[in-house]
Design an enzyme around this catalytic site. Structure first.
Site, PDB file in Angstrom:
ATOM      1  N   GLU A  58      -0.047  23.789  36.144  1.00  0.00           N
ATOM      2  CA  GLU A  58       0.336  22.939  34.969  1.00  0.00           C
ATOM      3  C   GLU A  58       1.604  22.984  34.301  1.00  0.00           C
ATOM      4  OE1 GLU A  58      -1.774  20.255  34.957  1.00  0.00           O
ATOM      5  OE2 GLU A  58      -3.378  21.005  36.067  1.00  0.00           O
TER       6      GLU A  58
ATOM      7  N   HIS B 225     -10.080  11.144  34.853  1.00  0.00           N
ATOM      8  CA  HIS B 225      -9.066  11.514  33.718  1.00  0.00           C
ATOM      9  C   HIS B 225      -9.720  11.227  32.399  1.00  0.00           C
ATOM     10  CE1 HIS B 225      -5.253  13.002  33.323  1.00  0.00           C
ATOM     11  NE2 HIS B 225      -4.824  11.975  32.230  1.00  0.00           N
TER      12      HIS B 225
ATOM     13  N   ASP C  79      -5.346  15.073  28.172  1.00  0.00           N
ATOM     14  CA  ASP C  79      -4.749  16.084  28.637  1.00  0.00           C
ATOM     15  C   ASP C  79      -5.635  17.125  28.923  1.00  0.00           C
ATOM     16  OD1 ASP C  79      -2.525  17.705  29.765  1.00  0.00           O
ATOM     17  OD2 ASP C  79      -1.858  18.446  27.880  1.00  0.00           O
ATOM     18  N   GLY C  80      -5.375  18.008  29.555  1.00  0.00           N
ATOM     19  CA  GLY C  80      -6.411  19.189  30.286  1.00  0.00           C
ATOM     20  C   GLY C  80      -7.183  18.865  31.215  1.00  0.00           C
ATOM     21  N   ASN C  81      -7.094  17.918  32.031  1.00  0.00           N
ATOM     22  CA  ASN C  81      -8.227  17.270  32.927  1.00  0.00           C
ATOM     23  C   ASN C  81      -8.274  18.345  34.175  1.00  0.00           C
ATOM     24  OD1 ASN C  81      -9.294  14.706  31.998  1.00  0.00           O
ATOM     25  ND2 ASN C  81      -6.956  14.449  31.669  1.00  0.00           N
TER      26      ASN C  81
ATOM     27  N   ARG D 218      -7.266  21.484  34.413  1.00  0.00           N
ATOM     28  CA  ARG D 218      -7.956  22.767  33.925  1.00  0.00           C
ATOM     29  C   ARG D 218      -9.479  22.836  34.167  1.00  0.00           C
ATOM     30  NH1 ARG D 218      -2.981  22.645  31.028  1.00  0.00           N
ATOM     31  NH2 ARG D 218      -1.690  24.360  31.151  1.00  0.00           N
TER      32      ARG D 218
ATOM     33  N   TYR E 190      -2.154  18.950  45.400  1.00  0.00           N
ATOM     34  CA  TYR E 190      -1.874  17.544  45.148  1.00  0.00           C
ATOM     35  C   TYR E 190      -2.038  16.625  46.053  1.00  0.00           C
ATOM     36  CZ  TYR E 190      -0.943  19.056  40.105  1.00  0.00           C
ATOM     37  OH  TYR E 190      -0.884  19.527  38.747  1.00  0.00           O
TER      38      TYR E 190
END
Length: 315
Positions: free
Chosen positions: A54, A180, A184-186, A188, A217
């Site tokens: 990230e 999602h 944020d942090g999805n 991890r 990815y």
């Protein structure tokens, strides 16, 4: 394991995984000291690689210092230090949850996210209440109002799945990042949940490495387009590598060593063995820029290679 005739995972890879699982199960239990050392090593590795994917710039050695010595690294941001300590605490949590065989639900997911993003996000542990776009992504996450319903469907699929453990962990991982649910942090959280599911089903945790970020990815984008096979095999390779690392703990002929140290046992060059490792024909694990394998893996490769050559000669 699921029927390999219909599995998303390469048959040969799945066979190697099953062999290693059987071997590890025959060697259980590990000593308490060994388990503790293994836990600490994997926690540091998972934390470093998951954060590095990230964009966190702490090195592996710096991450280890932050986690084990509480040292502040000069030139690194407070956020990067928090990401390291938070992710490590979340890893401890999922280990505890795996031992309790906890089913994955909203409360658990929000608890993990709250730990991962504590003192970083204002809405730590809370689902997003607005729509978002992901830079560079082809697919836009669903409307925020659909998150709870879509997660309910995902949790039901995972908790009632009859597919193999690895395939189900793949479904969980991709489904989570596709929805999602957090600002944020999805990513991890998805990697932690994947390990929670694997550990809860007696597999070792996996490490998705920074060096494989582009492959990771790319495989997720294929899954977004409806083809889960590349991502299932990506996760399976990580499981295979993790199993090799666990076997190495027992030492002897399963100990992982650099390929150059195994060359004297073979009629092959290091370059040839590295090529076979890259092709997946030789069971090996890459750490940094170095390929590692074991004496057992080398001997198995030579036996199979000899059998294949003999068969070709007969034909």
């Amino acid at each position: 394991m699921a029927n390999t005739d219909i599995s998303l995972i390469n048959k040969e890879l799945l066979f190697h995984i099953e062999e290693k699982v059987d071997l590890i199960n025959s060697m259980r239990p590990l000593s308490v000291d060994t388990l503790s050392r293994l836990h600490d090593e994997i926690k540091v590795m998972h934390t470093y690689h998951s954060n590095a994917i990230e964009g966190n710039t702490l090195t592996l050695s710096e991450t280890k210092l932050v986690l084990e010595e509480g040292i502040t690294i000069g030139g690194k941001s407070l956020r990067e230090h928090l990401e390291a300590s938070n992710n490590a605490k979340a890893f401890d949590l999922i280990e505890d949850l795996a031992r309790e065989n906890k089913a994955i639900d909203h409360m658990l997911v929000q608890q993990v996210h709250e730990i991962v993003t504590k003192n970083i996000l204002e809405d730590a542990g809370r689902y997003r209440t607005k729509n978002v776009r992901i830079t560079g992504a082809v697919k836009t996450p669903p409307d925020w109002s659909k998150i709870i319903k879509m997660l309910d469907e995902l949790f039901n699929k995972v908790n009632s799945s009859k597919d193999s453990i690895i395939e189900t962990s793949t479904l969980l991982h991709h489904g989570f990042v596709e929805i999602h649910p957090f600002i944020d942090g999805n990513g991890r959280v998805a990697r932690l949940l994947t390990n929670l599911y694997l550990m809860g089903n007696r597999y070792p945790p996996i490490i998705l490495k920074k060096e494989d970020r582009l492959k990771y990815y790319k495989a997720l984008r294929s899954a977004d387009a409806g083809n889960l096979k590349p991502f299932a095999n990506f996760i399976a390779k990580a499981v295979d590598a993790s199993l090799s690392s666990y076997l190495s703990i027992y030492g002897g002929k399963d100990e992982l060593v650099p390929l150059k140290d195994l060359v004297p046992l073979t009629p092959y060059s290091q370059e040839y063995l590295s090529l076979r490792a890259r092709q997946g024909s030789l069971d090996a694990v890459k750490t940094g820029n170095i390929w590692l394998s074991s004496q057992n893996s080398i001997e198995k490769y030579m036996r199979e290679h000899a059998q294949k050559r003999k068969k070709e000669e007969l034909n």
